[in-house]
Design an enzyme around this catalytic site. Structure first.
Site, PDB file in Angstrom:
ATOM      1  N   TYR A 411       1.533  70.094  45.728  1.00 34.51           N
ATOM      2  CA  TYR A 411       1.584  69.971  44.263  1.00 34.51           C
ATOM      3  C   TYR A 411       0.552  68.983  43.729  1.00 34.51           C
ATOM      4  O   TYR A 411       0.194  68.018  44.396  1.00 34.51           O
ATOM      5  CB  TYR A 411       2.942  69.392  43.854  1.00 34.51           C
ATOM      6  CG  TYR A 411       4.069  70.364  43.645  1.00 34.51           C
ATOM      7  CD1 TYR A 411       3.858  71.722  43.466  1.00 34.51           C
ATOM      8  CD2 TYR A 411       5.372  69.896  43.601  1.00 34.51           C
ATOM      9  CE1 TYR A 411       4.922  72.585  43.261  1.00 34.51           C
ATOM     10  CE2 TYR A 411       6.447  70.751  43.392  1.00 34.51           C
ATOM     11  CZ  TYR A 411       6.214  72.095  43.223  1.00 34.51           C
ATOM     12  OH  TYR A 411       7.270  72.926  43.015  1.00 34.51           O
ATOM     13  N   GLU A 412       0.145  69.215  42.463  1.00 36.63           N
ATOM     14  CA  GLU A 412      -0.690  68.261  41.717  1.00 36.63           C
ATOM     15  C   GLU A 412      -1.982  67.914  42.447  1.00 36.63           C
ATOM     16  O   GLU A 412      -2.472  66.785  42.388  1.00 36.63           O
ATOM     17  CB  GLU A 412       0.088  66.963  41.415  1.00 36.63           C
ATOM     18  CG  GLU A 412       1.487  67.163  40.867  1.00 36.63           C
ATOM     19  CD  GLU A 412       1.523  67.808  39.496  1.00 36.63           C
ATOM     20  OE1 GLU A 412       0.445  68.072  38.922  1.00 36.63           O
ATOM     21  OE2 GLU A 412       2.617  68.068  38.986  1.00 36.63           O
ATOM     22  N   GLY A 413      -2.551  68.900  43.138  1.00 34.50           N
ATOM     23  CA  GLY A 413      -3.736  68.662  43.965  1.00 34.50           C
ATOM     24  C   GLY A 413      -3.296  68.275  45.361  1.00 34.50           C
ATOM     25  O   GLY A 413      -2.455  67.387  45.526  1.00 34.50           O
TER      26      GLY A 413
END
Length: 603
Positions: A411-413
C-alpha cells in the site's frame, strides 16, 4: 505575535533536519502527552471497535462486504469518518494528531475495516478537502464526512503501479465543452463495491501529467465493475476493477487544475503513509495481547510457556517494536500538526497549511510507512509462532492478522519505492538548502581523517550513551551518503541497492532516536513505565546499530576502493562501537516479565 511564531518556527525542525540537528527530549511529543480530549476520543474508538468489530472478527474472514459497509456507516454516525474534515463541512475539525489517533485505534481489529476506513477518509475524501473548490467541498465533503456517501480512489492501472503517472486512462473534452469523456480501466480499487464517488486520474490529450476528477458512481454513465478480487488478506475489503466507458464528467468536477493530478496523488500518498503507520499500531497491540494471554495460559512441561526464555525474547521484541512505532509515528504527527498551526498563523488557509505541512515531512512519512508496516508483519509472524500449531489455524486470530498485515508493505507505494524516496527527497532538500547536509558531511569527512578522541565520556545521565550513539550513527549516514553523492552525483538514483542500504540506515536512526527521546522524556517526569521504556529504547538501539553496521559496510564496499574504503570502514567501526554494551538478555527479560505480568501490552 510574530516574535512568538518565529520562536516556534526556530524550535520546530523541518522535515529531514533530524539528521543534522539535535532534538531535545522535552520538545518531542509522545503518547503520554495526549490531552484529556484525545484520551476520551481514543477510549471511545476502542469501545466501538471492541463492541462492533472485534467480536465479528471471524465474520470478516468470510468476505462479508456488507458487514464492512455497515461498520463504516456506524463509524460515520459517530463522526469518526469526519474527524479530519473542517466543521464547516460537517466534520469534527480535529487536529492532525487526533486524526492519527482515530486511525490508529479503529484499524487494529481487522485489516478489512482498516482498509475501508483509510481509503474513505484519506484518499477518498482528503483530495476534495485539500484541493477542491468551495463548491465541490460544499457539495461532496459533508456527505463523505457523515457516511451518507463513501469514497474511493482510482489511480492504479494494469500498466501503472509505482509509475503512477504512466496511466492510460483518457479524458476528452466533449464538443459542447460541458463534460470530459473518460475512458479507461482502474484496478485494486478499495471500497469500489459500495463507493458513491470516485477520485479518478486521467490524461487529457498528450499532457505530461495526469489530471484529477470527481466522478459520481452512476451505472447508467458507463461505469462497470469487475468481480471482487480474491486476496491473501483483508477478505471483507471490497476490491474491484472499475471500468469507465464514455463516462461523462462535468467540467466543474475537475479537481484542482489541469495536469495537477500527479501532484495530488503524491501528496495524498504522503498523508496515507503516516496514517498507514498509525493504522498498524493497534494491530500490533492486539496481536501482542493475544499472544501474551495465550503464553500465560499455555502450559508445557508443567510451566506456562511465558516463563521460557525463547518466548520471553519474542514478547520483548514484539513489545519493543510497538513502542518504537508509537514513538516515531506520534513524534512526526505532532511535527505536522505544529507546522500546520504555524502556517495558519502566518495567513495560510487550512488547505494550503495542511498540504504544505505534510509535504514538509514527506521523508518522515516514508520512513514510518516502511518501518511500521514491516513491524506489524514481524509481530504477527511471531504471534503465530507463540501460538505454535494453533497459530496456523484459522480458529485463532493470528493467521488472519498475518495475512492482513502483508498488504501494508505494498500500500501507499511499495516499501522499496518508499526507501528510495526517503533518501532521494533528503538529497533534494539538501540541494534546495532546506537541510544543510553539506556542512555536516564535510565535518564528518574531516573527523574521519583526524585522530579519534580518547576522552572518557560522561554517561551518568539516563540514556546518555544511547543519545551519543545516535549522533555517531548520523555520522555514518553522512559519511556514506556524502561520499556516494560526491561519486555519482545525479546518477545516484540509478544505484538502487546503494539507496536501499542508505535508507535502512536513515530509518533506523529516526526510529531509534524517537524511542530514546520518548523514554528520556518520560523518565524525567517519573512516568510509571519509564524504566521499561528505557529498556525498550536500549534494546531497539542495539539492533539498530547492528543493522547500520551491516548496511553501511554493504554500501561502502559497493562504491569505495583502496584507501578511501579502508578509511570509511575504520570510521564505521569507530562510530558503531559501544563503550558499554547493553545486556540484551537482561533487557528482554525485564520487558517480557512486565508484559506477561500485566497480561497485555501496557505501555
Amino acid at each position: 505575535m510574530k516574535d512568538k511564531a518565529n520562536t516556534k518556527e526556530n524550535n520546530l525542525l523541518r522535515g529531514g533536519q533530524f539528521l543534522v540537528k539535535e532534538t531535545a527530549a522535552k520538545d518531542v511529543f509522545t503518547p503520554e502527552d495526549f490531552s484529556e480530549e484525545q484520551k476520551m476520543m481514543r477510549d471511545s474508538v476502542k469501545e466501538f471497535v471492541d463492541r462492533e468489530i472485534w467480536p465479528k472478527k471471524e465474520e470478516f474472514e468470510k468476505k462479508n462486504y456488507d458487514l464492512t459497509e455497515e461498520i463504516m456507516r456506524k463509524a460515520g454516525e459517530m463522526g469518526l469518518l469526519g474527524v479530519a474534515v473542517p466543521e464547516e463541512y460537517d466534520g469534527l475539525g480535529m487536529g492532525f494528531v487526533t486524526t492519527m489517533l482515530v486511525c490508529d485505534y479503529i484499524s487494529g481489529a481487522t485489516g478489512s475495516v482498516a482498509t475501508a476506513f483509510g481509503a474513505h477518509t484519506g484518499i477518498g475524501t482528503m483530495p476534495i478537502t485539500l484541493y477542491g473548490t468551495e463548491e465541490q467541498k460544499k457539495k461532496y465533503v459533508p456527505k463523505l464526512a457523515t457516511g451518507e456517501w463513501f469514497g474511493a480512489y482510482c489511480l492504479t492501472e494494469p500498466g501503472a503501479g509505482s509509475d503512477a503517472n504512466s496511466g492510460k486512462t483518457k479524458a476528452v473534452l466533449s464538443e459542447d465543452g460541458k463534460n470530459y469523456i473518460i475512458n479507461g480501466q482502474k484496478m485494486w480499487i478499495s471500497n469500489a463495491g459500495f463507493a458513491n464517488l470516485f477520485i479518478v486520474f486521467a490524461r487529457i490529450e498528450d499532457d505530461k501529467y495526469i489530471t484529477g476528477f470527481i466522478v459520481e458512481n452512476d451505472p447508467e454513465n458507463g461505469i462497470t465493475f469487475g468481480e471482487e478480487e480474491k486476496k491473501l488478506g483483508i477478505h471483507s475489503s471490497s476490491t474491484r476493477q472499475v471500468f469507465f466507458n464514455d463516462t461523462k464528467v462535468p467540467v466543474e468536477n475537475m479537481l484542482s487544475e489541469r495536469g495537477n493530478g500527479f501532484k495530488i496523488a503524491m501528496n495524498a500518498l504522503n498523508v496515507g503513509r503516516i496514517k498507514l503507520a498509525a493504522a498498524s499500531l493497534d494491530a500490533q497491540r492486539r496481536v501482542i495481547d493475544q499472544a501474551v494471554k495465550y503464553a500465560n495460559d499455555r502450559v508445557q512441561f508443567k510451566t506456562p510457556i511465558a516463563k521460557f526464555g525463547a518466548i520471553k525474547s519474542k514478547i520483548a521484541e514484539m513489545a519493543t517494536s510497538a513502542f518504537v512505532g508509537e514513538s516515531a509515528t506520534y513524534r512526526a504527527g505532532k511535527n505536522i500538526e505544529d507546522r500546520i498551526a504555524l502556517r495558519m498563523e502566518a495567513g495560510n488557509d487550512h488547505q494550503e497549511a495542511e498540504l504544505k505541512s505534510v509535504e514538509e515531512y514527506a521523508i518522515e512519512c516514508s520512513i514510518l510507512k516502511v518501518a511500521v508496516s514491516e513491524d506489524i508483519q514481524n509481530c504477527s509472524d511471531e504471534g503465530i509462532q507463540i501460538f505454535g500449531g494453533m497459530g496456523f489455524s484459522a480458529d485463532t486470530p493470528m493467521e488472519s492478522a498475518w495475512r492482513d498485515a502483508r498488504i501494508a508493505r505494498i500500500y501507499e507505494g511499495t516499501n522499496e519505492i518508499n526507501r528510495m524516496l526517503a533518501v532521494g527527497m533528503l538529497i533534494k532538500k539538501a540541494m534546495k538548502g532546506h537541510v544543510d547536509l553539506l556542512g555536516p558531511a564535510q565535518a564528518v569527512g574531516e573527523e574521519l581523517m583526524g585522530i579519534p578522541s580518547f576522552d572518557t565520556p560522561d554517561y551518568s545521565e539516563v540514556l546518555s550513551e544511547e543519545k551519543a550513539m545516535i549522533g555517531k550513527l548520523k555520522k555514518v549516514l553522512l559519511m556514506v551518503a556524502g561520499s556516494a553523492v560526491k561519486k555519482y552525483g545525479p546518477e545516484l538514483e540509478e544505484h538502487q541497492q546503494l539507496l536501499l542500504a542508505s535508507a535502512d540506515i536513515l530509518i533506523e536512526i529516526y526510529m531509534a532516536e524517537s524511542a530514546i527521546l520518548r523514554a528520556k522524556k518520560n523518565h524525567k517526569r517519573d512516568d510509571a513505565n519509564a524504566e521499561y521504556q528505557v529498556a525498550m529504547a536500549q534494546l531497539y538501539l542495539y539492533h539498530a546499530v547492528e543493522i547500520v553496521n551491516q548496511k553501511a559496510k554493504e554500501a561502502i564496499i559497493s562504491f569505495a576502493e583502496d584507501d578511501e574504503q579502508k578509511a570509511m570502514l575504520m570510521g564505521l567501526k569507530r562510530w558503531t562501537k559501544y563503550d558499554n554494551f547493553p545486556n540484551i538478555v537482561q533487557l528482554r527479560n525485564k520487558i517480557a516479565e512486565k508484559v506477561t505480568a500485566e497480561n497485555t501490552y501496557p505501555f
